[in-house]
Design a protein around this motif. Structure first.
Motif, PDB file in Angstrom:
ATOM      1  N   THR A   1       0.843  -1.191   0.000  1.00 47.95           N
ATOM      2  CA  THR A   1       0.000   0.000   0.000  1.00 47.95           C
ATOM      3  C   THR A   1       0.882   1.245   0.000  1.00 47.95           C
ATOM      4  OG1 THR A   1      -0.130   0.016   2.428  1.00 47.95           O
ATOM      5  CG2 THR A   1      -1.844  -1.193   1.224  1.00 47.95           C
TER       6      THR A   1
ATOM      7  N   ILE B   1      -2.116   1.429  -4.211  1.00 49.24           N
ATOM      8  CA  ILE B   1      -1.519   0.092  -4.122  1.00 49.24           C
ATOM      9  C   ILE B   1      -0.639  -0.093  -5.345  1.00 49.24           C
ATOM     10  CG2 ILE B   1      -1.993  -2.394  -4.226  1.00 49.24           C
ATOM     11  CD1 ILE B   1      -4.630  -1.826  -2.765  1.00 49.24           C
TER      12      ILE B   1
ATOM     13  N   ASP C   1      -8.399  -3.627  -1.170  1.00 45.07           N
ATOM     14  CA  ASP C   1      -7.465  -4.123  -2.175  1.00 45.07           C
ATOM     15  C   ASP C   1      -8.252  -4.857  -3.256  1.00 45.07           C
ATOM     16  OD1 ASP C   1      -5.486  -5.276  -3.684  1.00 45.07           O
ATOM     17  OD2 ASP C   1      -4.542  -6.361  -2.044  1.00 45.07           O
TER      18      ASP C   1
END
Length: 490
Positions: free
Chosen positions: A238, A247, A352
């Motif tokens: 990250t 990311i 994510d």
């Protein structure tokens, strides 16, 4: 500073890629500038002039070669190695400071006047900070045009341009093509409907040789759960960026590093690329480094066996410094455990889209006052950790790309509980000092004993100014996971 004309002519004649990014070849008969290794027919010597930066060539009225893409070469190795004001300015410009804060903000960070900073960059790089930022904006604009579906107006502002007109004029001047024409050259969709993050895939260039084993091995072996992971042959982590969380996935390839970025704000592309390049030390000149180290018979066999080792650095100087304190006198596994607990308790949650990352690493502000139970460590270690976090949060300690290395070393060493090992590790990885050397490191001591070096501190004087790179070769003597590309976890 660029090499002398004879060296430049020889590099162009032999298409020597080692000089890519160190200088740029402009051809007066065509109005085009190239990297030294451009595969096109070598121009007549009388028609070649040389510039220290792409920005300088553009300011002189030359446009980028469409064949060798000189705007996409590795950066000059000088700016990472040097610690003077010009080098600090170049690192800050590469991080997008001029786009975010203007030249006034750049000068303020450096503690100089605008006029002084302009004079320094013009003298050494052939361009003012604004010209350097303009060249960087053009490169960012091209990437966004060719890798995303963002409307042209959004690309212009995301790349840092103040108006559509300046965007159009700059792209045309630099690439001899309109933004619309560039968009049609190899474009791939960047964001699908409903996705929150913009996905951008690109190639990060480096100077050969590049041995990815230690840099990727180190990052994977010390990865903090939730912040970093090794997945699908790539190191993923990250990023805390000016416009929001991001990311990145970085995967080593034969002639480049493949990068896939997920950004909250497309304006973060420039700083994200810069931070990834610093993380992997991609602007280094491995030929010069290895030649200097191989001159010592003690290091020569190590260099010959795996040339091109890089120094694993960081995307966030403050984060690494805090993690270095967590790693004092404990194992790699224990340091990861401590950091993982702090991340879960105090890190900012993220989503994510392609893996198992969950948080940004906590800010120094969040870590400066730990609640009981957040860190299972001796009281003295907790005091050192919170003291460091407070110094970073208040600005008393600056570990950003443009930080003064000497001042940072002094401020860091003055903090209670920070010893020489921590100072040198932070200098190596947060500040990018190529001569940092943690002489008291246990791994270095083991390597020295195995190699018969009775006084490693004395021996290290032969390795200056590249002792941080010597450290990577010495660490490789030990069969530790940091020295190998990681295996996929089952």
């Amino acid at each position: 500073m660029i090499p002398n004309r004879e060296t430049c002519l020889a590099a162009v004649a032999s298409r020597d890629a080692r000089f890519d990014g160190s200088f740029y070849t402009a051809v007066t008969s065509t109005g085009i500038y190239c990297r030294p290794s451009c595969p096109a027919r070598t121009p007549r010597a009388a028609n070649m002039v040389f510039h220290p930066s792409a920005a300088a060539a553009q300011a002189a009225g030359f446009r980028a070669c469409k064949r060798c893409r000189p705007d996409a070469v590795p950066g000059s190795p000088e700016w990472d190695a040097r610690a003077d004001v010009t080098a600090r300015a170049m690192r800050l410009i590469g991080d997008g400071v001029v786009d975010r804060e203007g030249v006034d903000g750049l000068a303020s960070r450096l503690g100089y006047s605008v006029r002084q900073v302009q004079r320094l960059t013009l003298t050494e790089v052939g361009a003012t900070p604004l010209s350097l930022a303009r060249a960087q904006r053009a490169h960012t604009g091209r990437i966004l045009l060719q890798t995303t579906d963002l409307p042209l107006a959004e690309v212009a502002f995301a790349a840092g341009f103040g108006s559509i007109r300046s965007f159009n004029d700059t792209i045309l001047a630099v690439y001899a093509a309109t933004p619309s024409a560039l968009r049609g050259q190899g474009r791939t969709p960047g964001r699908r409907p409903g996705e929150r993050l913009l996905e951008i895939s690109l190639r990060l260039a480096f100077r050969a040789p590049f041995d990815p084993s230690n840099v990727f091995g180190h990052l994977a072996a010390t990865a903090v759960p939730g912040v970093e992971e090794w997945r699908g042959g790539a190191y993923r982590r990250t990023l805390r960026l000016p416009g929001g969380p991001g990311i990145v996935a970085l995967a080593p390839r034969a002639d480049h590093v493949a990068a896939t970025l997920h950004l909250s704000d497309p304006r973060d592309l420039t700083p994200a690329i810069g931070r990834c390049r610093r993380l992997l030390d991609l602007d280094a000149d491995p030929v010069a480094v290895d030649a200097a180290l191989a001159a010592d018979p003690a290091l020569a066999p190590l260099v010959a066996s795996n040339p091109g080792r890089r120094v694993p650095r960081t995307v966030d100087g403050a984060e690494f410094a805090l993690r270095a304190v967590l790693g004092q006198q404990v194992s790699t596994a224990a340091a990861r455990t401590h950091a993982g607990r702090l991340v879960r308790a105090l890190g900012e949650p993220i989503t994510d889209p392609a893996g198992g990352l969950t948080h940004l690493f906590p800010t120094p502000e969040a870590l400066s006052e730990l609640a009981p139970g957040h860190l299972a460590a001796p009281a003295s270690r907790i005091a050192t950790f919170t003291g460091l976090a407070a110094a970073l949060a208040s600005g008393r300690l600056d570990l950003d790309p443009g930080a003064d290395r000497d001042e940072a070393r002094t401020a860091l060493g003055a903090l209670k509980g920070i010893g020489p090992w921590t100072v040198e590790m932070v200098a190596m990885r947060s500040l990018g000092d190529p001569d940092a050397f943690p002489a008291t490191d246990l791994g270095l001591k083991r390597a020295a004993a195995e190699m018969g070096l009775t006084d490693i501190a004395a021996a290290s004087r032969r390795w200056r100014p590249w002792r941080a790179y010597a450290t990577q070769y010495l660490w490789a003597v030990d069969d530790h996971p940091i020295n190998h590309l990681p295996q996929e976890e089952s």
